[in-house]
Design a protein around this motif. Structure first.
Motif, mmCIF file in Angstrom:
data_model
loop_
_atom_site.group_PDB
_atom_site.id
_atom_site.type_symbol
_atom_site.label_atom_id
_atom_site.label_comp_id
_atom_site.label_asym_id
_atom_site.label_seq_id
_atom_site.Cartn_x
_atom_site.Cartn_y
_atom_site.Cartn_z
ATOM 1 N N GLY A 16 73.994 -2.240 -29.910
ATOM 2 C CA GLY A 16 72.809 -2.765 -30.597
ATOM 3 C C GLY A 16 72.787 -4.279 -30.730
ATOM 4 O O GLY A 16 73.232 -5.015 -29.841
ATOM 5 N N THR A 35 84.308 -5.898 -34.801
ATOM 6 C CA THR A 35 84.736 -4.656 -35.447
ATOM 7 C C THR A 35 83.713 -3.562 -35.175
ATOM 8 O O THR A 35 82.572 -3.816 -34.832
ATOM 9 C CB THR A 35 84.853 -4.799 -36.984
ATOM 10 N N SER A 142 66.553 -7.961 -43.167
ATOM 11 C CA SER A 142 65.487 -7.203 -42.494
ATOM 12 C C SER A 142 64.154 -7.610 -43.093
ATOM 13 O O SER A 142 64.086 -8.059 -44.245
ATOM 14 C CB SER A 142 65.706 -5.707 -42.712
ATOM 15 N N THR A 190 66.692 -0.445 -30.887
ATOM 16 C CA THR A 190 68.122 -0.101 -30.801
ATOM 17 C C THR A 190 68.279 1.376 -31.166
ATOM 18 O O THR A 190 67.299 2.039 -31.510
ATOM 19 C CB THR A 190 68.967 -0.921 -31.800
HETATM 20 P P1 NAI Z 1 72.897 0.197 -34.643
HETATM 21 O O1 NAI Z 1 72.905 1.449 -35.453
HETATM 22 O O2 NAI Z 1 72.459 0.271 -33.230
HETATM 23 O O3 NAI Z 1 74.330 -0.507 -34.684
HETATM 24 C C1 NAI Z 1 75.032 -0.665 -35.897
HETATM 25 C C2 NAI Z 1 76.522 -0.707 -35.597
HETATM 26 O O4 NAI Z 1 77.203 -0.833 -36.851
HETATM 27 C C3 NAI Z 1 77.036 0.585 -34.926
HETATM 28 O O5 NAI Z 1 77.866 0.258 -33.835
HETATM 29 C C4 NAI Z 1 77.813 1.271 -36.042
HETATM 30 O O6 NAI Z 1 78.887 2.078 -35.591
HETATM 31 C C5 NAI Z 1 78.300 0.073 -36.847
HETATM 32 N N1 NAI Z 1 78.647 0.454 -38.219
HETATM 33 C C6 NAI Z 1 77.981 1.281 -39.058
HETATM 34 N N2 NAI Z 1 78.650 1.396 -40.210
HETATM 35 C C7 NAI Z 1 79.756 0.623 -40.116
HETATM 36 C C8 NAI Z 1 80.840 0.337 -40.986
HETATM 37 N N3 NAI Z 1 80.921 0.887 -42.205
HETATM 38 N N4 NAI Z 1 81.811 -0.512 -40.557
HETATM 39 C C9 NAI Z 1 81.754 -1.064 -39.329
HETATM 40 N N5 NAI Z 1 80.754 -0.824 -38.454
HETATM 41 C C10 NAI Z 1 79.771 0.008 -38.844
HETATM 42 O O7 NAI Z 1 71.988 -0.824 -35.486
HETATM 43 P P2 NAI Z 1 71.227 -2.170 -35.032
HETATM 44 O O8 NAI Z 1 69.807 -1.829 -34.870
HETATM 45 O O9 NAI Z 1 71.956 -2.850 -33.938
HETATM 46 O O10 NAI Z 1 71.344 -3.007 -36.384
HETATM 47 C C11 NAI Z 1 72.279 -4.068 -36.582
HETATM 48 C C12 NAI Z 1 71.942 -4.749 -37.891
HETATM 49 O O11 NAI Z 1 70.607 -5.253 -37.856
HETATM 50 C C13 NAI Z 1 72.007 -3.808 -39.112
HETATM 51 O O12 NAI Z 1 72.518 -4.503 -40.212
HETATM 52 C C14 NAI Z 1 70.552 -3.455 -39.320
HETATM 53 O O13 NAI Z 1 70.304 -3.063 -40.643
HETATM 54 C C15 NAI Z 1 69.870 -4.761 -38.946
HETATM 55 N N6 NAI Z 1 68.473 -4.600 -38.622
HETATM 56 C C16 NAI Z 1 68.070 -3.821 -37.560
HETATM 57 C C17 NAI Z 1 66.717 -3.663 -37.280
HETATM 58 C C18 NAI Z 1 66.216 -2.819 -36.159
HETATM 59 O O14 NAI Z 1 64.972 -2.674 -36.040
HETATM 60 N N7 NAI Z 1 67.045 -2.264 -35.297
HETATM 61 C C19 NAI Z 1 65.696 -4.332 -38.091
HETATM 62 C C20 NAI Z 1 66.221 -5.140 -39.151
HETATM 63 C C21 NAI Z 1 67.563 -5.265 -39.389
#
Ligand code: NAI
Length: 246
Positions: A16, A35, A142, A190
């Motif tokens: 992501g 990590t 976000s 993502t």
């Molecule tokens: P994703 O779900 O694709 O990736 C998140 C990653 O964090 C995964 O690899 C997961 O294994 C890891 N993860 C989850 N819990 C964890 C923990 N306790 N310790 C270590 N790693 C952990 O999500 P994405 O979309 O890449 O989001 C990344 C960041 O961006 C997040 O903080 C999300 O809230 C934020 N975000 C995403 C948006 C979207 O539309 N995709 C919009 C706004 C913010």
């Protein structure tokens, strides 16, 4: 090369947005510590893609919500890389439902993983960056952290907390040469958003002036700006990356 000789630590970067941030930094010569919960296939692939760019890369299996584990990771990163210049608090989860149906566990999990993790890592890197008298801390908020969202009270609250944490850190540590900023993405394509039903996805897109979801690479470009000297006088800010959403 914007980040030659720098070291970045990125949480939850197996896939992501975090992964794209790691790759964008590595392309600019940055060594990468990242990590995720476990060294699964995705994490291995990310590690290999970063290594192919010719920088040093190290993976740490760690739950970002665990205070002691976060401190151990930072200690290990400093031992492995010698210094730590950039922290990206990226790890995050959703547990969406209407408030009436939200369990205590759903609330606690989201606050722990999204907000407490950012405290854990920021707390752990602070003495390191203070000694260096430099550092850039970037946290993923976000658009819903600014505006709220029905069905996401826990997530929105965690992301609003990220903004207040960021602004406080910017005020506390600015005098030590440490900058802190947040990125507030809108709707980014993502695994996190792919989990949404098709209808909800379509509805989201109609609300975006640019009429499309964002790519994780488009968030990474802003994270690169905030990590590098291009933003040397930018601190305490929230930069929205949302295709023009109000
Ligand atoms: P994703 O779900 O694709 O990736 C998140 C990653 O964090 C995964 O690899 C997961 O294994 C890891 N993860 C989850 N819990 C964890 C923990 N306790 N310790 C270590 N790693 C952990 O999500 P994405 O979309 O890449 O989001 C990344 C960041 O961006 C997040 O903080 C999300 O809230 C934020 N975000 C995403 C948006 C979207 O539309 N995709 C919009 C706004 C913010």
């Amino acid at each position: 090369m914007l980040l030659t000789e720098k070291t970045a630590l990125i949480t939850g970067a197996a896939r992501g947005i975090g992964k794209q941030i790691a790759l964008a930094y590595a392309k600019e010569g940055c060594n990468i510590a990242f990590t995720d919960l476990e060294l699964n296939e995705a994490a291995q692939a990310t590690r290999d893609e970063i290594a192919a760019l010719g920088v040093k890369v190290q993976f740490y299996a760690s739950n970002a919500a665990d205070f002691d584990a976060a401190h151990q990771v930072v200690e290990q990163v400093v031992a492995d890389f010698g210094h730590l210049d950039i922290l990206v608090n990226n790890a995050g989860i959703t547990r969406d439902t209407l408030l009436m149906r939200m369990t205590e566990q759903m609330w606690d999990q989201v606050i722990q993983v999204n907000l407490k993790s950012a405290f854990n890592f920021t707390h752990a890197v602070t003495p390191v960056m203070m000694r260096q008298r430099s550092g850039s801390i970037i946290s993923l908020s976000s658009v819903v952290g600014l505006n709220g969202n029905a069905g996401q009270a826990n997530y929105a609250a965690s992301k609003a907390g990220i903004i207040a944490l960021t602004k406080s850190v910017a005020k506390e540590l600015g005098g030590r040469g440490i900058r802190a900023n947040a990125i507030a993405p809108g709707f980014i394509l993502t695994d996190m958003t792919k989990a949404l039903p098709e209808d909800t996805l379509k509805q989201f897109v109609t609300m975006i002036p640019m009429r499309r979801g964002g790519e994780p690479e488009e968030v990474a470009k802003v994270a690169l700006f905030l990590a590098s000297d291009l933003s040397s006088y930018v601190s305490g800010q929230v930069i929205q990356v949302n295709g023009g959403m109000a």
